[in-house]
Motif scaffolding. Structure first.
Motif, PDB file in Angstrom:
ATOM      1  N   PRO A 363       0.265  -1.471   0.296  1.00 35.91           N
ATOM      2  CA  PRO A 363       0.435  -0.088   0.110  1.00 35.91           C
ATOM      3  C   PRO A 363       0.531   1.502   0.115  1.00 35.91           C
ATOM      4  O   PRO A 363       0.545   2.253  -0.774  1.00 35.91           O
ATOM      5  N   GLN A 364       1.889   1.481   0.629  1.00 33.19           N
ATOM      6  CA  GLN A 364       2.492   2.655   0.904  1.00 33.19           C
ATOM      7  C   GLN A 364       3.454   2.615  -1.082  1.00 33.19           C
ATOM      8  O   GLN A 364       3.440   4.119  -1.323  1.00 33.19           O
ATOM      9  N   ILE A 365       3.724   1.431  -0.926  1.00 31.68           N
ATOM     10  CA  ILE A 365       4.520   1.775  -2.809  1.00 31.68           C
ATOM     11  C   ILE A 365       3.398   2.130  -3.480  1.00 31.68           C
ATOM     12  O   ILE A 365       3.821   3.175  -4.319  1.00 31.68           O
ATOM     13  N   CYS A 366       2.327   1.207  -3.702  1.00 29.36           N
ATOM     14  CA  CYS A 366       1.136   2.072  -4.629  1.00 29.36           C
ATOM     15  C   CYS A 366       0.697   3.703  -4.253  1.00 29.36           C
ATOM     16  O   CYS A 366       0.894   4.316  -5.098  1.00 29.36           O
ATOM     17  N   PHE A 370       1.059   6.541  -6.733  1.00 24.45           N
ATOM     18  CA  PHE A 370       0.304   7.254  -6.807  1.00 24.45           C
ATOM     19  C   PHE A 370       0.212   8.610  -7.448  1.00 24.45           C
ATOM     20  O   PHE A 370      -0.066   9.711  -7.914  1.00 24.45           O
ATOM     21  N   PHE A 371       1.069   9.355  -6.171  1.00 27.89           N
ATOM     22  CA  PHE A 371       0.960  10.461  -6.215  1.00 27.89           C
ATOM     23  C   PHE A 371       2.280  11.240  -7.334  1.00 27.89           C
ATOM     24  O   PHE A 371       2.414  11.991  -7.647  1.00 27.89           O
ATOM     25  N   ILE A 372       3.533  10.469  -7.330  1.00 29.06           N
ATOM     26  CA  ILE A 372       4.474  10.662  -8.144  1.00 29.06           C
ATOM     27  C   ILE A 372       3.795  10.160  -9.673  1.00 29.06           C
ATOM     28  O   ILE A 372       4.548  11.510 -10.166  1.00 29.06           O
ATOM     29  N   PRO A 404      12.471  11.394  -3.385  1.00 22.99           N
ATOM     30  CA  PRO A 404      12.604   9.789  -2.916  1.00 22.99           C
ATOM     31  C   PRO A 404      13.274  10.487  -2.065  1.00 22.99           C
ATOM     32  O   PRO A 404      13.026   9.070  -0.442  1.00 22.99           O
ATOM     33  N   LEU A 405      13.577  11.430  -0.933  1.00 23.27           N
ATOM     34  CA  LEU A 405      14.099  10.854   0.177  1.00 23.27           C
ATOM     35  C   LEU A 405      13.077  11.081   0.854  1.00 23.27           C
ATOM     36  O   LEU A 405      13.461  10.696   2.272  1.00 23.27           O
ATOM     37  N   MET A 417      13.087   3.243  -5.082  1.00 24.29           N
ATOM     38  CA  MET A 417      12.211   3.016  -6.176  1.00 24.29           C
ATOM     39  C   MET A 417      11.929   5.149  -6.617  1.00 24.29           C
ATOM     40  O   MET A 417      12.283   4.145  -7.809  1.00 24.29           O
ATOM     41  N   ALA A 418      12.109   5.240  -5.923  1.00 28.25           N
ATOM     42  CA  ALA A 418      11.876   6.893  -6.728  1.00 28.25           C
ATOM     43  C   ALA A 418      12.459   7.178  -6.943  1.00 28.25           C
ATOM     44  O   ALA A 418      12.706   8.321  -7.906  1.00 28.25           O
TER      45      ALA A 418
END
Length: 743
Positions: A363-366, A370-372, A404-405, A417-418
């Motif tokens: 969920p955190q990754i998605c 989503f925002f990025i 990313p940070l 990943m970002a």
């Protein structure tokens, strides 16, 4: 796929400048039929997609966005190698699709001029034609096609306009002749290229003409090393050729920009018409969004929103709790249906818990991606990087490292990943190396337990501040301060190089494509599960095995007879009070047995083996054992301490019994307390700086396509954490007059 179908397969490479809608067009053409990976030895992602039209299958190869095909590093070399068919594991494209921003043709045609030199069948997608019209730009596409000698199709990828016509054109591209293209370079330069190529052929050195041309233009020397030309003779030959060109008024490398932009002006003469229009909406919005004060304020609010969504227990927390509950329920059902034994423990505590440990991050990754995806697709990401560049340039990074940070404060996995938004290889690797130093959510249970149990409570400023809150904030500052120092060191040593000039186009604002956003979220989520998840799962099973075996029954002989008696009495009991009393005793006995098994396991023995190493930090073997067990995920340390102290693995950071156990714990064979304020600070600093997260290391491996960088990250962070914990323990012990544990 049959042999007949394989003969109909056509490989097409997609290339274009950043912010031309290339990814959107790739998604529109291929849909969900995509696969991703990394090219060997580099951090560049390779992306393939397919679609069928009639009896033909089109394979799309999405190359990294670039302003030029002038390689100066392994990452930049990828696109050139793919187009020239120099990668053994990659199919050589039979054709090229070049995506151009219709509103910025003067800049976009530069890379097209390089592509045309490769003599591959080419199609041009004139994208974002609607945005160009809003700017008062009109493009005569038929005239441009005539000038270029290749098909030019107008598209609006975010709305799907022109996509079907593009599919049909790609289906017939293999029958298209290579474009007739005359090099824009002056005759003197072309003669030097021909002469150099002749000398290379005579020396049995094979290279396409395009790379020979680049050899003359690449003054960095990278391409000479890449092509392994064989010593100083070729270098001297190249230098002499450059000297002759300079004498004839053709300076290298400036001749390329002069020649190509002259060709661009000639090609676009009469093709592009401009009429005065009111300032575009994007320009008016940017008066606020890029303003030093107003823009920074909006940026802070937006980042707070993103951070809250990724970190919030109501947004990311709800599905994460749901995943935890689901796998706990599955584990309970499987456990209840099987007899006690190693296979049951493997399934419940190893496999099911391991899979749950992977999916709980999803969920955190998605949410993050989503925002990025929205911020990138609407055009705001470039503004965010612009606003943060001044701050990050002080440590040798660019503003693109900020997202990313920031993401890593919630979880370093999506943060790593970002880093794909960072084009510069050194900046991308540096950001990956320091992202795990941001205090993520998994460290919070460690902070909460240690602060609540051992940090004295004092209030300040009329109750607005207190020692617990300041200590908690201090742990975040420790990570930030360490990240700054590590970034400075890396940029001056292992990843040395001048801070790259921050050159970024500010694209026009546009409504994001929900299809593109959805595909991006799906792609990143699946990529994490499929690639990083396998390594995380494997580490979870290995730690389970270390904690389960040798499972010597002699280690629990003190409690098993009584447990059997209690179970018998419980089966016969009828009084509620008696049942409650027996269940409580049963739970205590099971906790004692679990603790004894763990203390006697390979993991428990490893904790005792490392005690001499961790004693200088004020730790005993139990803390060392829990630290080793937390490698799959940092928060596991709390449950492991619960098992070690016979409270069970269900204990969390809010557990009062666990805090009391820690306060009363003593060194083996003495009445001396293990835990005190210096030890608590030592543990917190260690976990603030350590790399106790197999998931993060697995993602670094997946992103860099090499074990070198995760191993380096683990080693440097472990050493940093050890030194930090040692210093903090000694200083705190000095100021609190706490006796230091003898080594």
């Amino acid at each position: 796929m049959s042999l007949e179908q394989q003969t109909q397969s056509i490989a097409v490479a997609l290339i274009g400048n950043p912010n031309t809608g290339k990814s959107t067009l790739f998604n529109a053409l291929s849909g969900v039929r995509q696969r991703t990976g990394n090219y060997p030895g580099v951090t560049v992602e390779k992306k393939h997609g397919t679609f069928r039209i009639g009896d033909k299958s089109i394979e799309l190869i999405d190359l990294p966005g670039s302003y030029s095909l002038a390689p100066r590093s392994p990452d930049e070399m990828v696109a050139v190698d793919v187009l020239l068919g120099r990668l053994p594991a990659e199919r050589k494209p039979q054709a090229v699709l070049v995506i151009l921003d219709a509103g910025n043709l003067e800049r976009n045609l530069y890379i097209l001029s390089q592509v045309l030199e490769l003599r591959l069948p080419t199609i041009v997608a004139l994208n974002m034609i609607d945005v160009a019209q809003d700017k008062g730009v009109t493009v005569d596409a038929p005239l441009l096609a005539q000038r270029l000698g290749v098909p030019v199709l107008e598209t609006r990828a975010n709305h799907g306009a022109g996509v079907q016509q593009l599919r049909e054109a790609l289906a017939h591209i293999a029958a298209q002749s290579p474009p007739e293209y005359t090099s824009p370079f002056p005759p003197a330069f072309r003669e030097e290229v021909a002469g150099l190529q002749g000398k290379m052929v005579a020396s049995n050195v094979s290279a396409p003409r395009y790379l020979v041309e680049r050899l003359l233009l690449d003054t960095s020397g990278y391409l000479e090393k890449e092509l392994e030309l064989g010593g100083d003779n070729f270098h001297q030959t190249i230098e002499e050729a450059r000297a002759r060109l300079k004498e004839s008024g053709v300076p290298v490398p400036a001749v390329e920009a002069m020649s190509r932009y002259a060709w661009v002006r000639e090609t676009l003469n009469g093709v592009v018409q401009r009429k005065p229009v009111a300032p575009p909406l994007s320009d008016r919005i940017d008066r606020v969004m890029t303003h030093p004060i107003l823009g920074s304020f909006f940026f802070a609010i937006l980042m707070l929103t993103v951070f809250t969504a990724v970190f919030s227990e109501y947004i990311a927390g709800v599905p994460m709790s749901g995943i935890e509950w689901l796998f706990e329920t599955i584990g309970g059902l499987v456990g209840d249906s099987m007899a006690e034994g190693p296979f049951r423990s493997l399934l419940v505590d190893g496999v099911i818990a391991g899979v749950g440990g992977v999916l709980v991050f999803l969920p955190q990754i998605c949410i993050l991606f989503f925002f990025i995806a929205i911020l990138e697709d609407c055009g705001y990401m470039a503004r965010a990087a612009y606003l943060m560049d001044r701050l990050f340039s002080n440590v040798g990074l660019s503003g693109k490292s900020f997202i990313p940070l920031l993401s890593s404060f919630a979880c370093a996995i999506p943060g790593v990943m970002a880093t794909r938004v960072i084009e510069n290889r050194r900046d991308r690797l540096t950001t990956m190396m320091i992202a795990p130093l941001m205090s993520c959510a998994a460290r919070i249970p460690v902070y909460v337990v240690m602060i609540a149990a051992f940090v004295p409570y004092y209030s300040f400023a009329g109750g607005l501040l207190n020692s617990h809150a300041l200590t908690f904030a201090g742990m975040y500052l420790v990570g930030i301060f360490a990240a700054v120092l590590v970034a400075l060191v890396l940029k001056k040593t292992l990843l040395r190089g001048a801070t790259p000039p921050f050159v970024m186009e500010l694209p026009s604002y546009k409504w994001p494509s929900l299809t593109t956003v959805g595909l991006r979220v799906f792609e990143k989520g699946w990529s994490f599960i499929y690639r990083a998840g396998t390594l995380i799962f494997a580490s979870s099973v290995l730690v389970w095995a270390a904690a389960y075996y040798p499972h010597n029954d002699a280690a629990v002989a003190t409690w098993t007879p009584r447990l059997a008696e209690v179970e018998t009495e419980l089966a016969q009991a009828t009084e509620p009070a008696q049942i409650e009393e027996l269940e409580a005793e049963q739970g205590d006995l099971e906790h004692h047995i679990a603790g004894a098994y763990l203390r006697d396991s390979f993991l428990g023995r490893a904790g005792q083996w490392v005690e001499p190493v961790v004693r200088p930090l004020g730790w005993d073997w139990r803390i060392g054992c829990a630290t080793i067990a937390s490698f799959p995920a940092r928060e596991v340390i709390i449950g492991t301490l619960g098992v070690i102290y016979d409270l069970g693995g269900e204990e969390d950071e809010a557990s009062i019994p666990l805090r009391e156990k820690l306060k009363s714990a003593t060194w083996d064979g003495t009445d001396r307390p293990v835990y005190n304020l210096p030890v608590a600070l030592s543990v917190m600093v260690f976990f603030a700086l350590c790399a106790q997260c197999a998931a993060t290391l697995a993602v670094i491996k997946r992103e860099t396509n090499s074990w070198r960088w995760p191993i380096f990250t683990f080693v440097y962070m472990t050493l940093l954490a050890y030194c930090g914990a040692f210093i903090v323990y000694r200083i705190a012990a000095f100021f609190t007059t706490t006796p230091i544990v003898s080594v």
